[in-house]
Design a protein around this motif. Structure first.
Motif, PDB file in Angstrom:
ATOM      1  N   ASP A  78      46.317   9.725  32.335  1.00 17.80           N
ATOM      2  CA  ASP A  78      47.486   8.683  32.910  1.00 17.80           C
ATOM      3  C   ASP A  78      46.445   7.802  33.668  1.00 17.80           C
ATOM      4  N   TYR A  79      46.862   8.541  35.228  1.00 22.05           N
ATOM      5  CA  TYR A  79      46.406   7.590  36.176  1.00 22.05           C
ATOM      6  C   TYR A  79      45.113   7.008  35.776  1.00 22.05           C
ATOM      7  N   VAL A  80      44.009   7.083  35.350  1.00 20.40           N
ATOM      8  CA  VAL A  80      43.004   6.445  35.769  1.00 20.40           C
ATOM      9  C   VAL A  80      43.256   5.616  34.186  1.00 20.40           C
ATOM     10  N   LEU A  81      44.283   5.665  32.984  1.00 26.74           N
ATOM     11  CA  LEU A  81      44.071   4.786  31.959  1.00 26.74           C
ATOM     12  C   LEU A  81      44.877   3.544  32.737  1.00 26.74           C
ATOM     13  N   SER A  82      45.564   3.555  33.657  1.00 30.36           N
ATOM     14  CA  SER A  82      46.364   2.893  34.121  1.00 30.36           C
ATOM     15  C   SER A  82      46.206   1.802  35.729  1.00 30.36           C
ATOM     16  N   MET A  83      45.695   2.499  36.396  1.00 38.53           N
ATOM     17  CA  MET A  83      44.908   1.871  37.432  1.00 38.53           C
ATOM     18  C   MET A  83      44.271   0.862  36.619  1.00 38.53           C
ATOM     19  N   PRO A  84      44.020  -0.449  38.037  1.00 37.35           N
ATOM     20  CA  PRO A  84      43.178  -1.217  37.973  1.00 37.35           C
ATOM     21  C   PRO A  84      41.755  -1.645  37.865  1.00 37.35           C
ATOM     22  N   ARG A  85      41.433  -2.258  37.648  1.00 39.23           N
ATOM     23  CA  ARG A  85      39.647  -1.594  36.782  1.00 39.23           C
ATOM     24  C   ARG A  85      38.719  -2.818  37.823  1.00 39.23           C
ATOM     25  N   SER A 136      29.009   9.879  46.238  1.00 34.92           N
ATOM     26  CA  SER A 136      29.141   8.474  45.446  1.00 34.92           C
ATOM     27  C   SER A 136      28.563   7.107  46.113  1.00 34.92           C
ATOM     28  N   TYR A 137      27.368   6.830  45.100  1.00 36.39           N
ATOM     29  CA  TYR A 137      26.690   5.592  45.100  1.00 36.39           C
ATOM     30  C   TYR A 137      26.748   5.070  44.303  1.00 36.39           C
ATOM     31  N   GLU A 138      27.468   3.350  44.554  1.00 36.38           N
ATOM     32  CA  GLU A 138      27.956   2.190  43.926  1.00 36.38           C
ATOM     33  C   GLU A 138      26.981   0.790  44.344  1.00 36.38           C
ATOM     34  N   ARG A 139      26.287   0.290  43.280  1.00 33.18           N
ATOM     35  CA  ARG A 139      25.648  -1.054  43.612  1.00 33.18           C
ATOM     36  C   ARG A 139      26.586  -2.371  44.365  1.00 33.18           C
ATOM     37  N   ARG A 140      27.514  -1.705  43.617  1.00 32.50           N
ATOM     38  CA  ARG A 140      28.143  -3.696  43.359  1.00 32.50           C
ATOM     39  C   ARG A 140      29.434  -3.695  44.541  1.00 32.50           C
ATOM     40  N   GLU A 141      29.814  -3.714  45.356  1.00 32.25           N
ATOM     41  CA  GLU A 141      30.712  -4.017  46.731  1.00 32.25           C
ATOM     42  C   GLU A 141      32.170  -4.023  45.868  1.00 32.25           C
ATOM     43  N   ASP A 142      31.985  -5.328  45.252  1.00 29.96           N
ATOM     44  CA  ASP A 142      33.588  -5.312  44.404  1.00 29.96           C
ATOM     45  C   ASP A 142      33.742  -4.054  43.806  1.00 29.96           C
ATOM     46  N   PHE A 143      33.475  -3.309  42.885  1.00 29.43           N
ATOM     47  CA  PHE A 143      33.798  -2.202  41.962  1.00 29.43           C
ATOM     48  C   PHE A 143      34.151  -0.702  43.178  1.00 29.43           C
ATOM     49  N   ALA A 144      33.045  -1.389  44.417  1.00 26.75           N
ATOM     50  CA  ALA A 144      33.602   0.178  45.121  1.00 26.75           C
ATOM     51  C   ALA A 144      34.433   0.186  45.796  1.00 26.75           C
ATOM     52  N   GLU A 145      34.628  -1.142  46.456  1.00 31.88           N
ATOM     53  CA  GLU A 145      36.034  -1.317  46.971  1.00 31.88           C
ATOM     54  C   GLU A 145      37.634  -0.731  46.264  1.00 31.88           C
ATOM     55  N   ILE A 146      37.241  -1.859  44.735  1.00 31.59           N
ATOM     56  CA  ILE A 146      38.611  -1.346  43.578  1.00 31.59           C
ATOM     57  C   ILE A 146      38.137  -0.084  43.469  1.00 31.59           C
ATOM     58  N   ALA A 147      37.156   0.922  43.833  1.00 28.72           N
ATOM     59  CA  ALA A 147      37.098   2.403  43.532  1.00 28.72           C
ATOM     60  C   ALA A 147      37.998   3.226  44.415  1.00 28.72           C
ATOM     61  N   THR A 148      37.886   2.763  46.175  1.00 29.63           N
ATOM     62  CA  THR A 148      38.412   2.986  46.974  1.00 29.63           C
ATOM     63  C   THR A 148      39.963   3.083  47.702  1.00 29.63           C
ATOM     64  N   GLN A 149      40.091   1.859  46.634  1.00 29.77           N
ATOM     65  CA  GLN A 149      41.920   1.637  46.018  1.00 29.77           C
ATOM     66  C   GLN A 149      42.271   2.454  45.409  1.00 29.77           C
ATOM     67  N   ASN A 150      41.242   2.963  44.144  1.00 32.89           N
ATOM     68  CA  ASN A 150      42.249   3.754  42.935  1.00 32.89           C
ATOM     69  C   ASN A 150      42.472   5.331  43.896  1.00 32.89           C
ATOM     70  N   VAL A 151      41.468   5.415  43.871  1.00 28.68           N
ATOM     71  CA  VAL A 151      40.726   7.182  44.454  1.00 28.68           C
ATOM     72  C   VAL A 151      41.997   7.336  45.685  1.00 28.68           C
ATOM     73  N   GLU A 152      42.161   6.656  46.930  1.00 27.19           N
ATOM     74  CA  GLU A 152      43.209   6.854  47.517  1.00 27.19           C
ATOM     75  C   GLU A 152      44.640   5.863  47.446  1.00 27.19           C
ATOM     76  N   ARG A 153      44.809   5.715  46.424  1.00 23.79           N
ATOM     77  CA  ARG A 153      45.882   6.001  45.776  1.00 23.79           C
ATOM     78  C   ARG A 153      46.628   6.687  45.677  1.00 23.79           C
ATOM     79  N   TYR A 154      45.806   7.581  44.321  1.00 19.97           N
ATOM     80  CA  TYR A 154      46.023   8.669  43.732  1.00 19.97           C
ATOM     81  C   TYR A 154      46.348   9.887  44.555  1.00 19.97           C
ATOM     82  N   PHE A 155      45.319   9.967  45.740  1.00 20.24           N
ATOM     83  CA  PHE A 155      45.192  11.228  46.734  1.00 20.24           C
ATOM     84  C   PHE A 155      45.880  10.757  47.974  1.00 20.24           C
ATOM     85  N   GLY A 156      47.111   9.815  47.787  1.00 23.57           N
ATOM     86  CA  GLY A 156      47.128   9.137  49.284  1.00 23.57           C
ATOM     87  C   GLY A 156      47.452   9.202  50.614  1.00 23.57           C
TER      88      GLY A 156
END
Length: 302
Positions: A78-85, A136-156
């Motif tokens: 549920d979380y991954v389908l509702s998180m910012p993309r 993890s490797y990501e070419r785009r810095e903006d995607f990396a920032e969003i991914a970091t926020q989503n992962v850290e929000r889930y794990f606290g």
């Protein structure tokens, strides 16, 4: 013994900072973060967050409009389908297949290329645990920032097993003795040489691609490099069912094609893959074939 990262946020009464998923009488979901003193507003009224703070999971709250909402913590699907993309997410059905068929185990050393919005990273981190390693490797810095926020929000907070590098995998990969490599990118065939050097014998390469042309080129490139066993490719689809008394039928909507998955096992150094005995369909490698090895490989595949 301390709990695994994020486990404390998955049980017990609701706390400030928890993600909450509300379900209305029509089955619609609303996800938000609990904050003391805040109110949750809908077109059917509002209620204070404080009503849920300290309440057990599975409670029911009513808005000022007297509409009841069921309150639960969102499951990871549920979380991954509702998180910012930033980019499209890896759907839970595909993430589940990757965890199973790429044999992701606790303590595994995993390399992931193409982080997107952090969906697959979250699934992988929960599977490998605090003692594993996910680079993890990501070419785009903006995607990396969003991914970091989503992962850290889930794990606290930051996960101790996760390292994120902004840049191309083929230019930056220095990991060795890697158990699994997951490639979610446009051209995974460009990374096969560095993947070959990183993977341990018996390790698994798993690729997630969107189109049949990507799938064909990836499979043929894996065969061509000669250090992997025969790859396996597939897709999965999910169709829910409506069950109401004697009215039992498939839903009109389903989660259809999202992408193709393929896996291949790394062979020991110096070992050639056994010759395939399966005869390809007539014309599979005919004059119109333009894939890898089309000039040198067509005769041997017959």
């Amino acid at each position: 013994m301390s709990e695994p990262t994020g486990a404390a946020r998955r049980r017990g009464p609701f706390q400030v900072g928890d993600q909450v998923q509300l379900t209305d009488p029509k089955g619609r979901h609303y996800t938000f973060t609990l904050e003391a003193g805040k109110n949750f507003h809908t077109h059917k009224g509002s209620f204070p967050h404080d009503e849920l703070i300290g309440a057990p999971e599975g409670s029911v709250v009513r808005t000022t409009g007297n509409v009841a909402y069921l309150a639960l913590r969102p499951l990871l699907p549920d979380y991954v389908l509702s998180m910012p993309r930033g980019a499209a997410v890896v759907y839970p059905k595909d993430a589940g297949q990757i965890l199973a068929f790429a044999d992701i185990f606790a303590g595994a050393r995993v390399v992931e290329a193409g982080v997107g919005s952090g969906s697959l990273s979250s699934f992988l981190l929960r599977a490998i645990g605090d003692q594993g390693m996910l680079h993890s490797y990501e070419r785009r810095e903006d995607f990396a920032e969003i991914a970091t926020q989503n992962v850290e929000r889930y794990f606290g907070g930051p996960h101790p097993a996760w390292q994120l590098t902004v840049g191309d995998l083929q230019d930056n990969l220095s990991d060795t003795d890697v158990d699994r490599v997951i490639l979610d990118m446009l051209a995974p065939w460009e990374c096969l040489e560095v993947v070959r050097k990183a993977l341990v014998p018996g390790g698994i390469l798993c690729c997630y691609v969107a189109t049949t042309t990507q799938l064909a080129r990836t499979v043929e490139s894996i065969r061509e490099i000669g250090c992997f066993a025969e790859p396996t490719a597939w897709e999965s689809m999910i169709r829910n069912w409506h069950v109401e008394g004697l009215a039992v039928r498939p839903d009109h909507r389903m989660i259809g094609h999202t992408g193709f998955l393929l896996t291949a096992r790394r062979l020991a150094d110096g070992v050639e893959p056994p010759l395939r005995r399966r005869r390809p369909a007539k014309g599979a490698y005919g004059e119109d074939y333009t894939g890898p090895g089309s000039e040198s490989g067509s005769a041997s595949r017959g």
